[in-house]
Design an enzyme around this catalytic site. Structure first.
Site, PDB file in Angstrom:
ATOM      1  N   LYS A 186       0.839  -1.208   0.000  1.00 49.01           N
ATOM      2  CA  LYS A 186       0.000   0.000   0.000  1.00 49.01           C
ATOM      3  C   LYS A 186       0.871   1.253   0.000  1.00 49.01           C
ATOM      4  CE  LYS A 186      -3.758  -2.521   2.205  1.00 49.01           C
ATOM      5  NZ  LYS A 186      -4.432  -2.930   3.441  1.00 49.01           N
ATOM      6  N   GLN A 211      -4.480  -1.919   9.853  1.00 53.92           N
ATOM      7  CA  GLN A 211      -4.387  -3.223   9.183  1.00 53.92           C
ATOM      8  C   GLN A 211      -4.924  -4.334  10.100  1.00 53.92           C
ATOM      9  OE1 GLN A 211      -3.264  -3.724   5.893  1.00 53.92           O
ATOM     10  NE2 GLN A 211      -4.044  -5.782   6.231  1.00 53.92           N
ATOM     11  N   ASP A 258     -11.024   2.668   4.467  1.00 59.43           N
ATOM     12  CA  ASP A 258     -11.334   1.244   4.314  1.00 59.43           C
ATOM     13  C   ASP A 258     -12.846   1.033   4.212  1.00 59.43           C
ATOM     14  OD1 ASP A 258      -9.270  -0.558   4.038  1.00 59.43           O
ATOM     15  OD2 ASP A 258      -8.822  -0.669   6.182  1.00 59.43           O
TER      16      ASP A 258
END
Ligand code: NAP
Length: 293
Positions: free
Chosen positions: A52, A96, A119
Protein backbone atom coordinates in the site's frame (compact mmCIF):
# COMPACT_ATOMS: atom_id res chain seq x y z
CA UNK A 1 -12.72 -17.90 -21.11
CA UNK A 2 -11.41 -14.40 -20.54
CA UNK A 3 -9.19 -13.61 -17.58
CA UNK A 4 -10.26 -10.49 -15.68
CA UNK A 5 -6.86 -8.86 -15.34
CA UNK A 6 -6.79 -6.91 -12.10
CA UNK A 7 -3.16 -5.95 -12.53
CA UNK A 8 -3.71 -4.23 -15.89
CA UNK A 9 -6.93 -2.62 -14.71
CA UNK A 10 -5.37 -1.33 -11.50
CA UNK A 11 -2.41 0.11 -13.44
CA UNK A 12 -4.88 2.13 -15.51
CA UNK A 13 -6.63 3.34 -12.33
CA UNK A 14 -3.29 4.33 -10.79
CA UNK A 15 -2.46 6.35 -13.91
CA UNK A 16 -5.82 8.15 -13.64
CA UNK A 17 -5.18 8.88 -9.96
CA UNK A 18 -1.65 10.17 -10.64
CA UNK A 19 -3.13 12.60 -13.19
CA UNK A 20 -5.60 13.86 -10.57
CA UNK A 21 -2.79 14.32 -8.05
CA UNK A 22 -0.85 16.40 -10.58
CA UNK A 23 -3.98 18.53 -11.06
CA UNK A 24 -4.25 19.10 -7.29
CA UNK A 25 -0.61 20.16 -7.13
CA UNK A 26 -1.09 22.52 -10.11
CA UNK A 27 -3.97 24.15 -8.19
CA UNK A 28 -1.57 24.76 -5.30
CA UNK A 29 -3.11 22.03 -3.14
CA UNK A 30 -1.17 19.31 -1.40
CA UNK A 31 -1.10 15.65 -2.43
CA UNK A 32 -3.38 13.18 -0.63
CA UNK A 33 -1.82 11.49 2.39
CA UNK A 34 -2.62 7.96 3.62
CA UNK A 35 -1.50 6.54 6.97
CA UNK A 36 -1.39 2.83 7.80
CA UNK A 37 -1.28 1.52 11.35
CA UNK A 38 0.38 -1.86 11.72
CA UNK A 39 0.18 -3.61 15.08
CA UNK A 40 2.57 -6.55 15.60
CA UNK A 41 4.73 -8.39 13.12
CA UNK A 42 2.37 -10.62 11.14
CA UNK A 43 4.18 -11.34 7.85
CA UNK A 44 1.12 -11.07 5.58
CA UNK A 45 0.04 -7.78 7.20
CA UNK A 46 3.53 -6.31 6.82
CA UNK A 47 3.49 -7.35 3.19
CA UNK A 48 0.07 -5.75 2.54
CA UNK A 49 1.05 -2.49 4.23
CA UNK A 50 4.35 -2.43 2.29
CA UNK A 51 2.43 -2.75 -0.99
CA UNK A 52 0.00 0.00 0.00
CA UNK A 53 2.91 2.34 0.77
CA UNK A 54 4.55 1.58 -2.60
CA UNK A 55 1.21 2.26 -4.34
CA UNK A 56 1.05 5.66 -2.62
CA UNK A 57 4.54 6.53 -3.83
CA UNK A 58 3.67 5.49 -7.38
CA UNK A 59 0.68 7.83 -7.66
CA UNK A 60 2.30 10.75 -5.83
CA UNK A 61 0.49 10.43 -2.48
CA UNK A 62 2.24 11.01 0.82
CA UNK A 63 2.19 8.05 3.20
CA UNK A 64 3.01 7.29 6.81
CA UNK A 65 3.37 3.84 8.36
CA UNK A 66 2.85 3.66 12.10
CA UNK A 67 4.33 0.45 13.52
CA UNK A 68 3.15 -0.56 16.97
CA UNK A 69 4.42 -3.40 19.11
CA UNK A 70 2.42 -6.67 19.23
CA UNK A 71 1.83 -5.98 22.96
CA UNK A 72 0.17 -2.61 22.29
CA UNK A 73 -2.91 -2.23 24.48
CA UNK A 74 -6.35 -1.35 23.18
CA UNK A 75 -6.16 2.04 24.94
CA UNK A 76 -2.81 2.81 23.32
CA UNK A 77 -4.16 2.00 19.88
CA UNK A 78 -7.34 4.05 20.50
CA UNK A 79 -5.14 6.99 21.56
CA UNK A 80 -3.18 6.71 18.29
CA UNK A 81 -6.44 6.66 16.33
CA UNK A 82 -7.64 9.80 18.14
CA UNK A 83 -4.37 11.48 17.12
CA UNK A 84 -4.82 10.50 13.47
CA UNK A 85 -8.46 11.63 13.51
CA UNK A 86 -7.34 15.07 14.71
CA UNK A 87 -4.26 15.50 12.50
CA UNK A 88 -5.00 17.65 9.45
CA UNK A 89 -2.03 16.44 7.42
CA UNK A 90 -3.60 12.99 6.96
CA UNK A 91 -6.65 12.54 4.71
CA UNK A 92 -7.34 8.91 5.47
CA UNK A 93 -5.96 6.00 7.42
CA UNK A 94 -6.31 2.28 7.80
CA UNK A 95 -5.68 0.00 10.73
CA UNK A 96 -4.39 -3.22 9.18
CA UNK A 97 -6.41 -6.27 10.31
CA UNK A 98 -6.20 -8.73 11.97
CA UNK A 99 -5.26 -7.19 15.32
CA UNK A 100 -3.67 -9.02 18.29
CA UNK A 101 -6.22 -10.75 20.57
CA UNK A 102 -6.03 -8.13 23.38
CA UNK A 103 -7.60 -5.55 21.01
CA UNK A 104 -11.29 -5.49 20.11
CA UNK A 105 -11.49 -4.83 16.35
CA UNK A 106 -15.00 -3.44 16.64
CA UNK A 107 -13.91 -0.78 19.15
CA UNK A 108 -11.11 0.20 16.79
CA UNK A 109 -13.43 0.48 13.78
CA UNK A 110 -15.91 2.56 15.81
CA UNK A 111 -13.12 4.95 16.86
CA UNK A 112 -12.12 5.94 13.32
CA UNK A 113 -13.49 9.27 12.07
CA UNK A 114 -15.85 8.27 9.19
CA UNK A 115 -14.41 11.07 7.01
CA UNK A 116 -10.98 9.38 7.28
CA UNK A 117 -12.24 5.77 7.16
CA UNK A 118 -10.88 4.98 3.67
CA UNK A 119 -11.33 1.24 4.31
CA UNK A 120 -15.10 1.93 4.53
CA UNK A 121 -15.53 -0.27 7.61
CA UNK A 122 -17.21 2.07 10.11
CA UNK A 123 -21.00 2.04 10.69
CA UNK A 124 -21.65 5.44 9.07
CA UNK A 125 -19.95 4.40 5.83
CA UNK A 126 -21.53 0.93 5.83
CA UNK A 127 -24.94 2.54 6.47
CA UNK A 128 -24.43 5.02 3.62
CA UNK A 129 -23.49 2.13 1.34
CA UNK A 130 -26.77 0.36 2.17
CA UNK A 131 -28.73 3.55 1.51
CA UNK A 132 -26.91 4.28 -1.75
CA UNK A 133 -25.51 7.55 -0.37
CA UNK A 134 -22.00 8.90 -1.06
CA UNK A 135 -19.54 6.94 1.06
CA UNK A 136 -16.23 5.14 1.19
CA UNK A 137 -17.02 1.68 -0.12
CA UNK A 138 -15.00 -1.15 1.36
CA UNK A 139 -11.99 -1.58 -0.94
CA UNK A 140 -12.36 -5.21 -2.03
CA UNK A 141 -16.04 -5.13 -3.11
CA UNK A 142 -15.46 -1.74 -4.71
CA UNK A 143 -12.48 -3.12 -6.63
CA UNK A 144 -14.56 -6.05 -7.89
CA UNK A 145 -17.33 -3.67 -9.06
CA UNK A 146 -14.70 -1.60 -10.88
CA UNK A 147 -13.28 -4.73 -12.55
CA UNK A 148 -16.77 -5.78 -13.74
CA UNK A 149 -17.45 -2.22 -14.93
CA UNK A 150 -14.22 -1.87 -16.89
CA UNK A 151 -14.62 -5.27 -18.56
CA UNK A 152 -18.29 -4.43 -19.28
CA UNK A 153 -19.43 -7.70 -17.70
CA UNK A 154 -23.20 -7.83 -17.89
CA UNK A 155 -24.78 -8.18 -14.44
CA UNK A 156 -28.35 -6.88 -14.87
CA UNK A 157 -30.93 -9.60 -14.23
CA UNK A 158 -28.22 -12.18 -13.59
CA UNK A 159 -28.22 -14.46 -10.58
CA UNK A 160 -25.23 -13.56 -8.45
CA UNK A 161 -24.20 -15.89 -5.64
CA UNK A 162 -21.85 -14.36 -3.07
CA UNK A 163 -20.16 -17.10 -1.09
CA UNK A 164 -19.12 -15.62 2.29
CA UNK A 165 -20.88 -12.98 4.40
CA UNK A 166 -18.08 -11.09 6.15
CA UNK A 167 -18.58 -7.42 6.95
CA UNK A 168 -15.68 -6.37 4.76
CA UNK A 169 -16.23 -8.51 1.65
CA UNK A 170 -19.31 -10.73 1.30
CA UNK A 171 -22.02 -8.53 2.78
CA UNK A 172 -21.09 -5.22 1.07
CA UNK A 173 -20.50 -7.17 -2.18
CA UNK A 174 -24.05 -8.52 -2.04
CA UNK A 175 -25.45 -5.04 -1.38
CA UNK A 176 -23.54 -3.53 -4.31
CA UNK A 177 -24.56 -6.25 -6.76
CA UNK A 178 -28.22 -5.86 -5.83
CA UNK A 179 -28.33 -2.07 -6.20
CA UNK A 180 -29.95 -0.26 -9.12
CA UNK A 181 -26.61 0.53 -10.77
CA UNK A 182 -24.39 -0.73 -13.56
CA UNK A 183 -22.77 -3.07 -12.64
CA UNK A 184 -25.47 -4.19 -10.26
CA UNK A 185 -29.17 -4.96 -10.74
CA UNK A 186 -28.38 -8.63 -10.13
CA UNK A 187 -30.59 -11.01 -8.18
CA UNK A 188 -28.37 -11.86 -5.25
CA UNK A 189 -28.06 -14.88 -2.98
CA UNK A 190 -25.67 -14.80 -0.02
CA UNK A 191 -24.33 -18.24 0.92
CA UNK A 192 -22.29 -19.14 4.01
CA UNK A 193 -21.20 -22.02 6.19
CA UNK A 194 -24.79 -22.89 7.18
CA UNK A 195 -26.16 -22.87 3.62
CA UNK A 196 -27.76 -26.15 2.62
CA UNK A 197 -27.16 -27.66 -0.83
CA UNK A 198 -24.24 -25.30 -1.41
CA UNK A 199 -23.19 -27.08 -4.59
CA UNK A 200 -26.66 -26.56 -6.15
CA UNK A 201 -26.72 -22.92 -5.00
CA UNK A 202 -23.34 -22.29 -6.63
CA UNK A 203 -24.41 -24.15 -9.79
CA UNK A 204 -27.35 -21.74 -10.14
CA UNK A 205 -25.02 -18.71 -10.28
CA UNK A 206 -24.44 -16.71 -13.44
CA UNK A 207 -21.93 -14.73 -11.37
CA UNK A 208 -20.16 -16.49 -8.49
CA UNK A 209 -18.14 -14.34 -6.09
CA UNK A 210 -16.18 -16.43 -3.59
CA UNK A 211 -14.76 -15.01 -0.35
CA UNK A 212 -14.43 -17.74 2.26
CA UNK A 213 -10.71 -18.30 2.81
CA UNK A 214 -10.83 -22.07 2.06
CA UNK A 215 -8.27 -23.13 -0.53
CA UNK A 216 -9.65 -24.40 -3.84
CA UNK A 217 -13.06 -24.96 -2.25
CA UNK A 218 -15.03 -24.23 -5.43
CA UNK A 219 -14.53 -27.09 -7.86
CA UNK A 220 -15.59 -27.45 -11.49
CA UNK A 221 -18.74 -29.43 -10.60
CA UNK A 222 -20.01 -26.38 -8.65
CA UNK A 223 -19.79 -23.97 -11.59
CA UNK A 224 -22.42 -23.40 -14.28
CA UNK A 225 -20.99 -23.39 -17.84
CA UNK A 226 -20.46 -19.78 -18.94
CA UNK A 227 -20.47 -18.37 -15.40
CA UNK A 228 -18.41 -15.38 -14.27
CA UNK A 229 -16.22 -16.43 -11.33
CA UNK A 230 -14.52 -13.94 -9.03
CA UNK A 231 -12.06 -15.47 -6.56
CA UNK A 232 -11.42 -13.20 -3.57
CA UNK A 233 -9.73 -15.86 -1.45
CA UNK A 234 -6.09 -15.52 -0.67
CA UNK A 235 -4.55 -18.04 1.71
CA UNK A 236 -0.82 -18.40 2.28
CA UNK A 237 0.36 -22.01 2.04
CA UNK A 238 3.94 -23.15 2.64
CA UNK A 239 5.93 -23.65 -0.58
CA UNK A 240 9.62 -24.45 -0.24
CA UNK A 241 10.17 -23.93 -3.98
CA UNK A 242 9.51 -20.19 -3.54
CA UNK A 243 12.05 -17.71 -2.21
CA UNK A 244 9.35 -16.35 0.13
CA UNK A 245 8.62 -19.88 1.43
CA UNK A 246 4.90 -19.59 0.61
CA UNK A 247 2.41 -19.04 -2.16
CA UNK A 248 -1.10 -17.65 -2.19
CA UNK A 249 -3.93 -20.03 -3.01
CA UNK A 250 -7.43 -18.88 -3.93
CA UNK A 251 -10.84 -20.25 -2.95
CA UNK A 252 -11.43 -21.54 -6.50
CA UNK A 253 -9.79 -24.55 -8.15
CA UNK A 254 -8.68 -22.30 -11.02
CA UNK A 255 -7.07 -24.94 -13.27
CA UNK A 256 -10.21 -27.08 -13.42
CA UNK A 257 -12.79 -24.29 -13.29
CA UNK A 258 -11.35 -21.83 -15.79
CA UNK A 259 -12.48 -23.57 -18.99
CA UNK A 260 -16.12 -23.59 -17.83
CA UNK A 261 -16.23 -19.81 -17.31
CA UNK A 262 -16.93 -16.82 -19.50
CA UNK A 263 -14.75 -14.68 -17.21
CA UNK A 264 -12.61 -15.58 -14.21
CA UNK A 265 -10.05 -13.96 -11.91
CA UNK A 266 -6.86 -15.67 -10.75
CA UNK A 267 -5.62 -15.48 -7.15
CA UNK A 268 -2.60 -13.46 -8.28
CA UNK A 269 -3.28 -10.37 -10.36
CA UNK A 270 -7.04 -10.52 -9.83
CA UNK A 271 -8.91 -9.02 -6.89
CA UNK A 272 -5.80 -8.10 -4.83
CA UNK A 273 -4.48 -5.27 -7.07
CA UNK A 274 -8.04 -3.95 -7.52
CA UNK A 275 -8.44 -3.77 -3.73
CA UNK A 276 -5.27 -1.69 -3.48
CA UNK A 277 -6.40 0.60 -6.32
CA UNK A 278 -9.71 1.14 -4.52
CA UNK A 279 -7.92 2.22 -1.37
CA UNK A 280 -6.10 4.85 -3.43
CA UNK A 281 -9.40 6.00 -4.97
CA UNK A 282 -10.93 6.35 -1.49
CA UNK A 283 -7.91 8.31 -0.22
CA UNK A 284 -8.07 10.68 -3.19
CA UNK A 285 -11.79 11.16 -2.52
CA UNK A 286 -11.11 11.85 1.18
CA UNK A 287 -8.53 14.49 0.24
CA UNK A 288 -10.81 16.14 -2.33
CA UNK A 289 -13.71 16.23 0.17
CA UNK A 290 -11.49 17.82 2.81
CA UNK A 291 -10.11 20.44 0.46
CA UNK A 292 -13.66 21.32 -0.70
CA UNK A 293 -15.13 21.54 2.81
P1 NAP B 1 -14.02 -14.19 6.93
O1 NAP B 1 -14.30 -12.95 7.69
O2 NAP B 1 -13.28 -15.31 7.58
O3 NAP B 1 -15.41 -14.75 6.38
C1 NAP B 1 -15.47 -15.98 5.73
C2 NAP B 1 -16.87 -16.24 5.28
O4 NAP B 1 -16.87 -17.47 4.56
C3 NAP B 1 -17.87 -16.40 6.42
O5 NAP B 1 -19.06 -15.74 6.09
C4 NAP B 1 -18.08 -17.91 6.51
O6 NAP B 1 -19.39 -18.28 6.88
C5 NAP B 1 -17.87 -18.33 5.08
N1 NAP B 1 -17.41 -19.72 5.02
C6 NAP B 1 -16.34 -20.25 5.63
N2 NAP B 1 -16.22 -21.56 5.34
C7 NAP B 1 -17.26 -21.85 4.52
C8 NAP B 1 -17.72 -23.03 3.90
N3 NAP B 1 -17.06 -24.19 4.04
N4 NAP B 1 -18.82 -22.97 3.15
C9 NAP B 1 -19.50 -21.81 2.99
N5 NAP B 1 -19.12 -20.64 3.56
C10 NAP B 1 -18.01 -20.68 4.33
O7 NAP B 1 -13.20 -13.89 5.59
P2 NAP B 1 -13.03 -12.55 4.69
O8 NAP B 1 -12.34 -11.49 5.46
O9 NAP B 1 -14.31 -12.23 4.01
O10 NAP B 1 -12.01 -13.12 3.61
C11 NAP B 1 -12.30 -14.22 2.80
C12 NAP B 1 -11.09 -14.55 1.94
O11 NAP B 1 -10.82 -13.44 1.09
C13 NAP B 1 -9.79 -14.80 2.71
O12 NAP B 1 -9.02 -15.74 2.02
C14 NAP B 1 -9.08 -13.45 2.65
O13 NAP B 1 -7.68 -13.56 2.76
C15 NAP B 1 -9.47 -13.00 1.27
N6 NAP B 1 -9.44 -11.55 1.06
C16 NAP B 1 -8.75 -11.12 -0.03
C17 NAP B 1 -8.71 -9.78 -0.31
C18 NAP B 1 -7.99 -9.33 -1.52
O14 NAP B 1 -7.73 -8.15 -1.68
N7 NAP B 1 -7.66 -10.24 -2.44
C19 NAP B 1 -9.34 -8.87 0.54
C20 NAP B 1 -10.06 -9.34 1.64
C21 NAP B 1 -10.11 -10.71 1.89
P3 NAP B 1 -20.01 -18.02 8.36
O15 NAP B 1 -20.33 -16.55 8.38
O16 NAP B 1 -21.18 -18.88 8.39
O17 NAP B 1 -18.93 -18.38 9.34
Amino acid sequence: MQLLDGTACSQQIRKEIATEVEALITQGKRAPHLAAVLVGDDGASQNYVGMKVRDCEEVGFGSTTIRLDANTTEDELLAKIAELNAYDGIDGFIVQLPLPPQIDENKVILAIDPSKDVDGFCPENVGNLSLGLPTFISATPNGIMELLRRYKVETEGKHCVVLGRSNIVGTPMAVLMSRNTNPGNATVTIAHSRTKNLKEVCLSADILIVAIGKTEFVTADMVKPGAVVIDVGQTRVPDSSRKSGFRNVGDVDFENVKDKCSYITYVTGGVGPMTRASLLQNTLKACQRRSNS
